[in-house]
Design a protein around this motif. Structure first.
Motif, PDB file in Angstrom:
ATOM      1  N   ALA A 144      64.751  -4.787  70.422  1.00 51.15           N
ATOM      2  CA  ALA A 144      63.164  -3.468  70.073  1.00 51.15           C
ATOM      3  C   ALA A 144      63.041  -3.231  69.309  1.00 51.15           C
ATOM      4  N   ILE A 145      63.559  -3.580  67.598  1.00 49.66           N
ATOM      5  CA  ILE A 145      62.881  -3.857  66.503  1.00 49.66           C
ATOM      6  C   ILE A 145      62.188  -5.038  65.433  1.00 49.66           C
ATOM      7  N   TYR A 146      63.252  -6.270  66.080  1.00 47.53           N
ATOM      8  CA  TYR A 146      62.400  -7.450  66.399  1.00 47.53           C
ATOM      9  C   TYR A 146      61.016  -7.478  66.569  1.00 47.53           C
ATOM     10  N   ASP A 147      61.286  -7.058  67.535  1.00 49.39           N
ATOM     11  CA  ASP A 147      59.755  -7.320  69.213  1.00 49.39           C
ATOM     12  C   ASP A 147      58.548  -6.617  68.215  1.00 49.39           C
ATOM     13  N   ALA A 148      59.158  -4.996  67.731  1.00 50.87           N
ATOM     14  CA  ALA A 148      58.372  -4.788  67.451  1.00 50.87           C
ATOM     15  C   ALA A 148      57.984  -5.283  65.549  1.00 50.87           C
ATOM     16  N   ILE A 149      58.214  -5.578  65.473  1.00 56.80           N
ATOM     17  CA  ILE A 149      57.641  -6.655  64.129  1.00 56.80           C
ATOM     18  C   ILE A 149      57.310  -7.573  64.251  1.00 56.80           C
ATOM     19  N   THR A 150      57.498  -8.415  65.195  1.00 49.69           N
ATOM     20  CA  THR A 150      57.215  -9.514  64.930  1.00 49.69           C
ATOM     21  C   THR A 150      55.575 -10.011  65.525  1.00 49.69           C
ATOM     22  N   PHE A 151      55.943  -8.632  67.158  1.00 51.82           N
ATOM     23  CA  PHE A 151      54.341  -8.903  67.348  1.00 51.82           C
ATOM     24  C   PHE A 151      53.091  -7.964  66.823  1.00 51.82           C
ATOM     25  N   SER A 152      53.964  -7.285  65.775  1.00 51.99           N
ATOM     26  CA  SER A 152      52.745  -6.508  64.885  1.00 51.99           C
ATOM     27  C   SER A 152      52.379  -7.856  64.102  1.00 51.99           C
ATOM     28  N   ALA A 184      60.939  -1.455  58.250  1.00 55.08           N
ATOM     29  CA  ALA A 184      60.226  -0.728  59.277  1.00 55.08           C
ATOM     30  C   ALA A 184      62.284  -1.071  60.610  1.00 55.08           C
ATOM     31  N   ILE A 185      62.872  -1.851  59.999  1.00 59.75           N
ATOM     32  CA  ILE A 185      64.230  -2.150  60.568  1.00 59.75           C
ATOM     33  C   ILE A 185      64.711  -0.822  60.474  1.00 59.75           C
ATOM     34  N   CYS A 186      64.523   0.130  58.943  1.00 61.90           N
ATOM     35  CA  CYS A 186      65.733   1.264  59.002  1.00 61.90           C
ATOM     36  C   CYS A 186      64.717   2.586  59.771  1.00 61.90           C
ATOM     37  N   CYS A 187      63.500   2.200  59.855  1.00 58.14           N
ATOM     38  CA  CYS A 187      62.600   3.181  60.978  1.00 58.14           C
ATOM     39  C   CYS A 187      64.023   3.094  62.033  1.00 58.14           C
ATOM     40  N   GLY A 188      63.654   2.069  62.853  1.00 56.59           N
ATOM     41  CA  GLY A 188      64.449   1.534  64.029  1.00 56.59           C
ATOM     42  C   GLY A 188      65.073   2.486  64.430  1.00 56.59           C
ATOM     43  N   ALA A 221      64.077   2.865  69.136  1.00 55.61           N
ATOM     44  CA  ALA A 221      63.934   2.125  68.382  1.00 55.61           C
ATOM     45  C   ALA A 221      62.461   1.211  67.673  1.00 55.61           C
ATOM     46  N   GLY A 222      61.703   1.288  69.176  1.00 56.28           N
ATOM     47  CA  GLY A 222      60.976  -0.386  69.362  1.00 56.28           C
ATOM     48  C   GLY A 222      59.565   0.310  68.425  1.00 56.28           C
ATOM     49  N   THR A 223      59.409   1.929  68.777  1.00 52.10           N
ATOM     50  CA  THR A 223      58.376   2.697  68.334  1.00 52.10           C
ATOM     51  C   THR A 223      58.400   2.397  67.264  1.00 52.10           C
ATOM     52  N   PHE A 224      59.261   3.555  66.914  1.00 51.55           N
ATOM     53  CA  PHE A 224      59.657   4.082  65.159  1.00 51.55           C
ATOM     54  C   PHE A 224      59.470   2.305  64.352  1.00 51.55           C
ATOM     55  N   ALA A 225      59.645   1.626  64.716  1.00 49.44           N
ATOM     56  CA  ALA A 225      60.267  -0.222  63.475  1.00 49.44           C
ATOM     57  C   ALA A 225      58.351  -0.218  63.677  1.00 49.44           C
TER      58      ALA A 225
END
Length: 242
Positions: A144-152, A184-188, A221-225
């Motif tokens: 979830a964290i990885y996808d949020a960062i990558t897609f962003s 972002a990882i810390c937030c996630g 996790a995805g939202t916070f990241a």
């Protein structure tokens, strides 16, 4: 493969190649697990020997007998084949992590990875199902964290494949500094902690869902990241220029 190959055809074939065997295997697994509810023999073997006992019950007892035992051995040995790509990719991942690691031959990283895997598998064998379930849940949170960062980065900051500068793939001075990603990882991770609902830990938010709690660690996790990355990435681009 030719450079002018149809991308839609490639995508469709790859998707079909992944979906057909995966859906078939998962459907077969779901059917096998239902045997625990309908057969006391299956349930007993599953309770005593976990997944291996269930497979043995289906293939051997009152079924294929000796040939089923042969298939069980082949099935067990097939896990070695599944791990070969993983062990090879460990060497590639280590060399990508730090350029100095490229000085170490890949075979060394592969051997180290196998030793570490063996060290984890031996104690995990005695509680395979719970270890695997917990491990897969942790991987799910990470995705979830990885996808949020990558897609962003792809859709908001780079805005499409055409804007990638592939000429600097091996030039660290053109890479993102990574501070926005780290934040972002810390937030996630914070979202995972407060939203998860597992047998070994229940978050403050996840525990308040329903009577028994609900796991929303993946969603949080995805939202916070996503929020953390897009808040800090503009500052990173402003002060570092990349």
């Amino acid at each position: 493969m030719r450079t002018d190959s149809n991308p839609y055809k490639i995508f469709s074939l790859v998707l079909a190649g992944l979906c057909v065997p995966l859906i078939f295997t998962m459907t077969l697994g779901a059917a096998a697990v239902t045997g625990i509810k309908t057969s006391t023999k299956y349930a007993t073997l599953y309770e005593e020997h976990s997944v291996g006992g269930l497979v043995y019950a289906i293939l051997c007892q009152d079924s294929l007998h000796r040939f089923g035992e042969f298939l069980s051995v082949v099935l067990a040995m097939s896990t070695v084949c599944n791990n070969i790509p993983n062990m090879y990719s460990i060497a590639l991942g280590a060399q990508c992590f730090w350029s100095q690691f490229a000085r170490v031959p890949r075979i060394v990283w592969t051997i180290v990875g196998n030793c570490l895997t063996l060290a984890i598998c031996i104690p995990g064998y005695y509680s395979f199902e719970s270890v695997m379930e917990n491990f897969m849940n942790i991987i799910g949170y990470y995705l979830a964290i990885y996808d949020a960062i990558t897609f962003s980065e792809h859709f908001i900051h780079i805005r499409g494949f055409k804007n990638y500068d592939v000429s600097g793939y091996n030039d660290k001075s053109k890479y993102n500094p990574g501070w926005a990603g780290l934040f972002a990882i810390c937030c996630g991770a914070a979202g995972v902690v407060i939203g998860m609902d597992q047998t070994w830990y229940v978050g403050k938010v996840g525990g308040k869902i329903g009577k028994y709690g609900g796991d929303i660690g993946f969603e949080l996790a995805g939202t916070f990241a996503f929020i953390g990355y897009n808040l800090t990435r503009p500052f990173e681009k402003k002060y570092f220029g990349r």
